[in-house]
Design a protein around this motif. Structure first.
Motif, PDB file in Angstrom:
ATOM      1  N   TYR A  81      47.898  85.346   7.018  1.00 52.17           N
ATOM      2  CA  TYR A  81      47.834  85.455   5.557  1.00 52.17           C
ATOM      3  C   TYR A  81      46.615  86.265   5.137  1.00 52.17           C
ATOM      4  O   TYR A  81      46.210  86.241   3.989  1.00 52.17           O
ATOM      5  N   PHE A  82      46.036  86.978   6.092  1.00 55.28           N
ATOM      6  CA  PHE A  82      44.905  87.872   5.823  1.00 55.28           C
ATOM      7  C   PHE A  82      43.815  87.186   4.997  1.00 55.28           C
ATOM      8  O   PHE A  82      43.382  87.684   3.957  1.00 55.28           O
ATOM      9  N   GLY A  83      43.401  86.015   5.481  1.00 51.13           N
ATOM     10  CA  GLY A  83      42.305  85.306   4.825  1.00 51.13           C
ATOM     11  C   GLY A  83      42.738  84.413   3.672  1.00 51.13           C
ATOM     12  O   GLY A  83      41.907  83.793   3.013  1.00 51.13           O
ATOM     13  N   HIS A  84      44.058  84.341   3.406  1.00 53.60           N
ATOM     14  CA  HIS A  84      44.543  83.515   2.284  1.00 53.60           C
ATOM     15  C   HIS A  84      45.457  82.410   2.813  1.00 53.60           C
ATOM     16  O   HIS A  84      46.630  82.327   2.438  1.00 53.60           O
ATOM     17  N   ASP A  85      44.919  81.537   3.652  1.00 56.87           N
ATOM     18  CA  ASP A  85      45.759  80.484   4.231  1.00 56.87           C
ATOM     19  C   ASP A  85      46.355  79.562   3.175  1.00 56.87           C
ATOM     20  O   ASP A  85      47.374  78.899   3.423  1.00 56.87           O
ATOM     21  N   GLU A  86      45.745  79.521   1.991  1.00 61.97           N
ATOM     22  CA  GLU A  86      46.282  78.660   0.917  1.00 61.97           C
ATOM     23  C   GLU A  86      47.658  79.157   0.440  1.00 61.97           C
ATOM     24  O   GLU A  86      48.393  78.409  -0.206  1.00 61.97           O
ATOM     25  N   TRP A  87      48.029  80.395   0.785  1.00 65.39           N
ATOM     26  CA  TRP A  87      49.346  80.908   0.391  1.00 65.39           C
ATOM     27  C   TRP A  87      50.473  80.288   1.228  1.00 65.39           C
ATOM     28  O   TRP A  87      51.639  80.341   0.831  1.00 65.39           O
ATOM     29  N   ALA A  88      50.130  79.741   2.391  1.00 70.02           N
ATOM     30  CA  ALA A  88      51.153  79.244   3.323  1.00 70.02           C
ATOM     31  C   ALA A  88      52.079  78.226   2.652  1.00 70.02           C
ATOM     32  O   ALA A  88      53.281  78.198   2.903  1.00 70.02           O
ATOM     33  N   ARG A  89      51.514  77.397   1.783  1.00 66.23           N
ATOM     34  CA  ARG A  89      52.293  76.357   1.096  1.00 66.23           C
ATOM     35  C   ARG A  89      53.428  76.972   0.260  1.00 66.23           C
ATOM     36  O   ARG A  89      54.523  76.436   0.178  1.00 66.23           O
ATOM     37  N   HIS A  90      53.154  78.098  -0.367  1.00 65.68           N
ATOM     38  CA  HIS A  90      54.139  78.712  -1.269  1.00 65.68           C
ATOM     39  C   HIS A  90      55.002  79.763  -0.573  1.00 65.68           C
ATOM     40  O   HIS A  90      56.089  80.074  -1.035  1.00 65.68           O
ATOM     41  N   ALA A  91      54.478  80.355   0.503  1.00 64.15           N
ATOM     42  CA  ALA A  91      55.179  81.467   1.151  1.00 64.15           C
ATOM     43  C   ALA A  91      55.169  81.251   2.663  1.00 64.15           C
ATOM     44  O   ALA A  91      54.271  81.696   3.357  1.00 64.15           O
ATOM     45  N   PRO A  92      56.202  80.548   3.167  1.00 63.72           N
ATOM     46  CA  PRO A  92      56.196  80.245   4.606  1.00 63.72           C
ATOM     47  C   PRO A  92      56.415  81.492   5.455  1.00 63.72           C
ATOM     48  O   PRO A  92      57.037  82.453   5.005  1.00 63.72           O
ATOM     49  N   GLY A  93      55.907  81.461   6.666  1.00 62.38           N
ATOM     50  CA  GLY A  93      56.154  82.546   7.623  1.00 62.38           C
ATOM     51  C   GLY A  93      57.450  82.269   8.369  1.00 62.38           C
ATOM     52  O   GLY A  93      58.129  81.270   8.116  1.00 62.38           O
ATOM     53  N   LEU A  94      57.815  83.164   9.285  1.00 58.43           N
ATOM     54  CA  LEU A  94      59.078  83.024  10.010  1.00 58.43           C
ATOM     55  C   LEU A  94      58.847  83.304  11.489  1.00 58.43           C
ATOM     56  O   LEU A  94      58.900  84.454  11.929  1.00 58.43           O
ATOM     57  N   LYS A  95      58.553  82.242  12.232  1.00 58.41           N
ATOM     58  CA  LYS A  95      58.331  82.397  13.675  1.00 58.41           C
ATOM     59  C   LYS A  95      59.080  81.365  14.501  1.00 58.41           C
ATOM     60  O   LYS A  95      59.342  81.590  15.673  1.00 58.41           O
ATOM     61  N   THR A  96      59.373  80.210  13.890  1.00 62.48           N
ATOM     62  CA  THR A  96      59.998  79.122  14.648  1.00 62.48           C
ATOM     63  C   THR A  96      61.291  78.688  13.961  1.00 62.48           C
ATOM     64  O   THR A  96      61.540  79.055  12.795  1.00 62.48           O
ATOM     65  N   LEU A  97      62.080  77.870  14.663  1.00 63.34           N
ATOM     66  CA  LEU A  97      63.299  77.330  14.041  1.00 63.34           C
ATOM     67  C   LEU A  97      62.945  76.498  12.815  1.00 63.34           C
ATOM     68  O   LEU A  97      63.629  76.564  11.798  1.00 63.34           O
ATOM     69  N   ALA A  98      61.837  75.736  12.912  1.00 59.95           N
ATOM     70  CA  ALA A  98      61.426  74.905  11.767  1.00 59.95           C
ATOM     71  C   ALA A  98      61.127  75.799  10.555  1.00 59.95           C
ATOM     72  O   ALA A  98      61.503  75.464   9.424  1.00 59.95           O
ATOM     73  N   ASP A  99      60.468  76.948  10.791  1.00 60.46           N
ATOM     74  CA  ASP A  99      60.207  77.887   9.684  1.00 60.46           C
ATOM     75  C   ASP A  99      61.533  78.361   9.077  1.00 60.46           C
ATOM     76  O   ASP A  99      61.672  78.452   7.846  1.00 60.46           O
ATOM     77  N   ALA A 100      62.498  78.689   9.949  1.00 62.56           N
ATOM     78  CA  ALA A 100      63.787  79.214   9.461  1.00 62.56           C
ATOM     79  C   ALA A 100      64.518  78.165   8.618  1.00 62.56           C
ATOM     80  O   ALA A 100      65.074  78.485   7.567  1.00 62.56           O
ATOM     81  N   PHE A 101      64.481  76.895   9.062  1.00 63.00           N
ATOM     82  CA  PHE A 101      65.138  75.827   8.286  1.00 63.00           C
ATOM     83  C   PHE A 101      64.451  75.659   6.933  1.00 63.00           C
ATOM     84  O   PHE A 101      65.094  75.429   5.913  1.00 63.00           O
ATOM     85  N   ASP A 102      63.125  75.753   6.940  1.00 61.89           N
ATOM     86  CA  ASP A 102      62.359  75.608   5.699  1.00 61.89           C
ATOM     87  C   ASP A 102      62.762  76.708   4.712  1.00 61.89           C
ATOM     88  O   ASP A 102      63.069  76.440   3.540  1.00 61.89           O
ATOM     89  N   ILE A 103      62.812  77.945   5.201  1.00 64.85           N
ATOM     90  CA  ILE A 103      63.157  79.066   4.313  1.00 64.85           C
ATOM     91  C   ILE A 103      64.601  78.918   3.817  1.00 64.85           C
ATOM     92  O   ILE A 103      64.904  79.128   2.634  1.00 64.85           O
TER      93      ILE A 103
END
Ligand SMILES: Cc1cc2nc3c(=O)[nH]c(=O)nc-3n(C[C@H](O)[C@H](O)[C@H](O)COP(=O)(O)OP(=O)(O)OC[C@H]3O[C@@H](n4cnc5c(N)ncnc54)[C@H](O)[C@@H]3O)c2cc1C
Length: 267
Positions: free
Chosen positions: A114-136
């Motif tokens: 998040y380029f120094g903005h880890d607080e964005w993770a809550r609102h904008a999930p990444g996509l690397k794992t199955l759990a991320d994909a289910f969340d999105i």
């Protein structure tokens, strides 16, 4: 004589290749992964957009490596490696167990930034794992359900606005697929909303999409995205993400202008 012990961390493409390459050698291999499945990440966006189910992009690692298991020199452990003691040649697992090794292969992959903005993770999930994909997937499908229920136009519009940040391969695939879902897959599924009026906006800080490709291919990709209904905004640097939307900047220096997009789903 005891055989050299090889510890492989990670059962992604890298770890699997290492195990396959070494399995006929006179070595004792231990493969450790925090999951018990191999994940085909390139098609993860399809799971995130409900085009594919999880088993289509993942397979049990013990099944994938069955031929290697039969050779009798491979042990697979589902565990997270918490520490590596290089001098002592020991890895510590999440339960405190230690695995001794003579040779270590770290194939633990990468994670998004998040380029120094880890607080964005809550609102904008990444996509690397199955759990991320289910969340999105839950967020994307859930957004249309919220829009159908919304009583105020502004609220409905915010639920029907999807912002994808980053026009690398994954962002381009995500934006294109989300637009296809809105334009075609869901077009007759709702009564109060018209899913074809969904906005999918792709924000990119640099001046073109797919920046690692040659400019002619970037342009072709941009044209295809526009044909799919995606609003492509290059030269747009995101400066803030919160529960109500995204703030970004266009132009630079004295010409920099702050812009705001109201939306409830950010990828
Ligand atoms: C959405 C998406 C789309 C992509 N599309 C393409 C594409 O079209 N073409 C292309 O060439 N590449 C693509 N890539 C990139 C490609 O998938 C990756 O480069 C590749 O999967 C990396 O393989 P790896 O083995 O290095 O790591 P990974 O596949 O990430 O595997 C790492 C493994 O290590 C495990 N692990 C990590 N830390 C620990 C720990 N501490 N303890 C135990 N286990 C651990 C993880 O659980 C994981 O199983 C894409 C990636 C993503 C996310």
């Amino acid at each position: 004589m005891t055989r050299p012990r090889v510890l492989v961390i990670g059962c992604g493409f890298g770890g699997i290749e290492a195990v396959r390459a070494l399995s006929k050698a006179e070595v004792e291999i231990t493969l450790v992964d925090r999951t018990n499945h191999h994940l085909f990440q390139p098609l993860l966006y399809q799971v995130a957009t409900a085009g594919l189910s999880a088993p289509a992009v993942s397979a049990p690692i013990r099944h994938v490596l069955r031929p290697q298991m039969k050779r009798g020199n491979l042990t697979i452990l589902k565990a997270e490696v918490r520490a590596i003691d290089v001098a002592g040649r020991l890895a510590t697992l999440d339960g405190g167990e230690q695995v001794a090794w003579d040779h270590l292969i770290v194939a633990a992959g990468a994670t998004h930034s998040y380029f120094g903005h880890d607080e964005w993770a809550r609102h904008a999930p990444g996509l690397k794992t199955l759990a991320d994909a289910f969340d999105i997937r839950a967020r994307v499908i859930g957004a249309f359900e919220h829009a159908e229920r919304a009583q105020a136009t502004a609220t409905r519009d915010a639920w029907m606005t999807f912002v994808v940040i980053g026009a690398g391969p994954t962002g381009v695939e995500m934006a294109g697929t989300m637009s296809e879902i809105a334009q075609h897959t869901l077009s007759n599924e709702f009564r109060r909303i018209d899913s074809t009026r969904t906005r999918v906006i792709l924000l990119e800080g640099s001046d073109r999409v797919l920046g690692a490709f040659v400019p002619a291919l970037s342009e072709k990709a941009r044209e295809q995205l526009v044909r799919l209904g995606v609003e492509v905004r290059t030269g747009s640097k995101v400066t803030g993400i919160d529960a109500e939307g995204v703030t970004y900047e266009t132009g630079s220096g004295a010409a920099a202008t702050a812009q705001r997009l109201g939306c409830r789903t950010v990828i």
